[in-house]
Every structure is written in structure tokens, then in C-alpha cells.
Design a protein around this motif. Structure first.
Motif, PDB file in Angstrom:
ATOM      1  N   TRP A  69       0.812  -1.214   0.000  1.00 35.31           N
ATOM      2  CA  TRP A  69       0.000   0.000   0.000  1.00 35.31           C
ATOM      3  C   TRP A  69       0.845   1.264   0.000  1.00 35.31           C
ATOM      4  CZ3 TRP A  69       0.802   3.081   4.181  1.00 35.31           C
ATOM      5  CH2 TRP A  69       1.295   2.491   5.331  1.00 35.31           C
ATOM      6  N   ARG A  70       2.146   1.149   0.252  1.00 34.38           N
ATOM      7  CA  ARG A  70       3.021   2.323   0.241  1.00 34.38           C
ATOM      8  C   ARG A  70       3.472   2.712  -1.167  1.00 34.38           C
ATOM      9  NH1 ARG A  70       5.523   3.906   5.083  1.00 34.38           N
ATOM     10  NH2 ARG A  70       5.009   2.605   6.848  1.00 34.38           N
ATOM     11  N   LEU A  71       3.177   1.883  -2.156  1.00 37.18           N
ATOM     12  CA  LEU A  71       3.615   2.119  -3.527  1.00 37.18           C
ATOM     13  C   LEU A  71       2.411   2.347  -4.440  1.00 37.18           C
ATOM     14  CD1 LEU A  71       6.293  -0.704  -3.654  1.00 37.18           C
ATOM     15  CD2 LEU A  71       6.677   1.735  -3.237  1.00 37.18           C
ATOM     16  N   PRO A  72       2.643   2.906  -5.615  1.00 40.49           N
ATOM     17  CA  PRO A  72       1.520   3.136  -6.534  1.00 40.49           C
ATOM     18  C   PRO A  72       0.819   1.831  -6.878  1.00 40.49           C
ATOM     19  CG  PRO A  72       3.515   4.214  -7.338  1.00 40.49           C
ATOM     20  CD  PRO A  72       3.915   3.360  -6.168  1.00 40.49           C
ATOM     21  N   PRO A  73      -0.508   1.823  -6.906  1.00 41.46           N
ATOM     22  CA  PRO A  73      -1.240   0.577  -7.164  1.00 41.46           C
ATOM     23  C   PRO A  73      -0.964  -0.011  -8.544  1.00 41.46           C
ATOM     24  CG  PRO A  73      -2.749   2.441  -7.006  1.00 41.46           C
ATOM     25  CD  PRO A  73      -1.399   2.946  -6.655  1.00 41.46           C
ATOM     26  N   SER A  74      -0.616   0.798  -9.508  1.00 44.38           N
ATOM     27  CA  SER A  74      -0.384   0.311 -10.866  1.00 44.38           C
ATOM     28  C   SER A  74       1.030  -0.213 -11.062  1.00 44.38           C
ATOM     29  CB  SER A  74      -0.641   1.443 -11.862  1.00 44.38           C
ATOM     30  OG  SER A  74       0.249   2.522 -11.598  1.00 44.38           O
ATOM     31  N   LEU A  75       1.869  -0.125 -10.048  1.00 45.68           N
ATOM     32  CA  LEU A  75       3.273  -0.492 -10.182  1.00 45.68           C
ATOM     33  C   LEU A  75       3.468  -1.982 -10.395  1.00 45.68           C
ATOM     34  CD1 LEU A  75       6.225   0.463 -10.082  1.00 45.68           C
ATOM     35  CD2 LEU A  75       6.153   0.068  -7.615  1.00 45.68           C
ATOM     36  N   LEU A  87      12.820   4.893  -2.312  1.00 40.83           N
ATOM     37  CA  LEU A  87      12.014   4.001  -3.145  1.00 40.83           C
ATOM     38  C   LEU A  87      10.820   4.744  -3.729  1.00 40.83           C
ATOM     39  CD1 LEU A  87      11.582   1.153  -4.255  1.00 40.83           C
ATOM     40  CD2 LEU A  87      10.281   0.647  -2.183  1.00 40.83           C
ATOM     41  N   GLN A  88      10.220   5.620  -2.940  1.00 35.59           N
ATOM     42  CA  GLN A  88       9.084   6.389  -3.440  1.00 35.59           C
ATOM     43  C   GLN A  88       9.513   7.425  -4.472  1.00 35.59           C
ATOM     44  OE1 GLN A  88       7.290   7.522   0.326  1.00 35.59           O
ATOM     45  NE2 GLN A  88       5.806   5.849   0.152  1.00 35.59           N
ATOM     46  N   VAL A  89      10.729   7.918  -4.382  1.00 34.99           N
ATOM     47  CA  VAL A  89      11.257   8.801  -5.424  1.00 34.99           C
ATOM     48  C   VAL A  89      11.408   8.011  -6.724  1.00 34.99           C
ATOM     49  CG1 VAL A  89      13.305  10.088  -6.175  1.00 34.99           C
ATOM     50  CG2 VAL A  89      12.410  10.404  -3.863  1.00 34.99           C
ATOM     51  N   ILE A  90      11.883   6.777  -6.617  1.00 30.74           N
ATOM     52  CA  ILE A  90      12.113   5.931  -7.791  1.00 30.74           C
ATOM     53  C   ILE A  90      10.801   5.466  -8.414  1.00 30.74           C
ATOM     54  CG2 ILE A  90      13.059   3.704  -8.543  1.00 30.74           C
ATOM     55  CD1 ILE A  90      15.227   4.099  -6.326  1.00 30.74           C
ATOM     56  N   THR A  91       9.846   5.033  -7.595  1.00 30.82           N
ATOM     57  CA  THR A  91       8.630   4.401  -8.118  1.00 30.82           C
ATOM     58  C   THR A  91       7.413   5.312  -8.142  1.00 30.82           C
ATOM     59  OG1 THR A  91       7.940   3.593  -5.939  1.00 30.82           O
ATOM     60  CG2 THR A  91       9.373   2.148  -7.261  1.00 30.82           C
ATOM     61  N   GLY A  92       7.470   6.417  -7.414  1.00 31.79           N
ATOM     62  CA  GLY A  92       6.291   7.254  -7.230  1.00 31.79           C
ATOM     63  C   GLY A  92       5.623   6.877  -5.924  1.00 31.79           C
ATOM     64  N   THR A  93       4.725   7.711  -5.485  1.00 30.55           N
ATOM     65  CA  THR A  93       4.076   7.456  -4.201  1.00 30.55           C
ATOM     66  C   THR A  93       2.706   6.825  -4.412  1.00 30.55           C
ATOM     67  OG1 THR A  93       3.161   9.683  -4.175  1.00 30.55           O
ATOM     68  CG2 THR A  93       5.248   9.353  -3.046  1.00 30.55           C
ATOM     69  N   ALA A  94       2.222   6.235  -3.361  1.00 33.41           N
ATOM     70  CA  ALA A  94       0.894   5.619  -3.395  1.00 33.41           C
ATOM     71  C   ALA A  94      -0.177   6.701  -3.412  1.00 33.41           C
ATOM     72  CB  ALA A  94       0.715   4.720  -2.176  1.00 33.41           C
ATOM     73  N   ALA A  95      -1.352   6.303  -3.807  1.00 30.72           N
ATOM     74  CA  ALA A  95      -2.487   7.221  -3.764  1.00 30.72           C
ATOM     75  C   ALA A  95      -2.761   7.591  -2.317  1.00 30.72           C
ATOM     76  CB  ALA A  95      -3.709   6.562  -4.380  1.00 30.72           C
ATOM     77  N   HIS A  96      -3.157   8.828  -2.103  1.00 32.52           N
ATOM     78  CA  HIS A  96      -3.441   9.272  -0.741  1.00 32.52           C
ATOM     79  C   HIS A  96      -4.782   8.723  -0.272  1.00 32.52           C
ATOM     80  CE1 HIS A  96      -0.026  11.919  -0.459  1.00 32.52           C
ATOM     81  NE2 HIS A  96      -0.277  12.307  -1.689  1.00 32.52           N
TER      82      HIS A  96
END
Length: 86
Positions: free
Chosen positions: A8-14, A50-59
Motif C-alpha cells: 500500500w506504500r507504492l503506486p497501485p499500478s506499479l 524508493l518512493q522517489v524511484i517508483t512514485g508514491t501511493a495514492a493518498h
């Protein structure tokens, strides 16, 4: 070395991330480990990187966050959700 991150900490589409050697080096640097492994890893810094690399999860919807934070004050989940319009 393995670092496990809650999905849940990463973008759902990742999906399942596959990191290249540069990204792996960035994460290892963020962890701040020495070759002797005599220091504690900086997991917060690694997650930030990691969030810089992959993007952040939806709020999280603020209504849901409020409901969950005040659930103990409600009679049940349904009434707590109705209070904020969910």
C-alpha cells in the motif's frame, strides 16, 4: 539483502517492481549500511528513496482516515462512516 515494503506504500499500478542496478545502489546508499553491517539501516530513508524511484501511493481519502482514527468513539463502523458521508 532484501527489503520488504508494504504494498500500500507504492503506486497501485506499479505491480512487482524490478529495479535496475542504479536504483538498487540508490536504495543501498539510502539504507546507510557499512560493509561490516555494524550500523542499523535507515529504513525511513530507504522508503523515501524508493518512493522517489517508483512514485508514491495514492493518498487515503481524508474521510476514511478520519473514520479509522475515530472508530473507537463510534458504536460501529457503519455509523462512523455515515457520520462523514461514506
Amino acid at each position: 539483502m532484501a527489503v520488504f515494503v508494504d504494498e500500500w506504500r507504492l503506486p497501485p499500478s506499479l505491480g512487482e517492481p524490478h529495479l535496475g542496478s542504479r536504483a538498487k545502489r540508490r536504495l543501498l546508499d539510502a539504507l546507510g549500511l557499512t560493509r561490516d553491517l555494524d550500523t542499523d539501516p535507515d529504513l525511513d530513508a530507504a522508503l523515501d528513496e524508493l518512493q522517489v524511484i517508483t512514485g508514491t501511493a495514492a493518498h487515503l481519502d481524508p474521510r476514511l482516515a478520519y473514520t479509522l482514527n475515530h472508530l473507537s468513539e463510534a458504536a460501529d463502523l457503519r455509523s462512523a462512516a455515515q457520520k462523514v458521508g461514506l
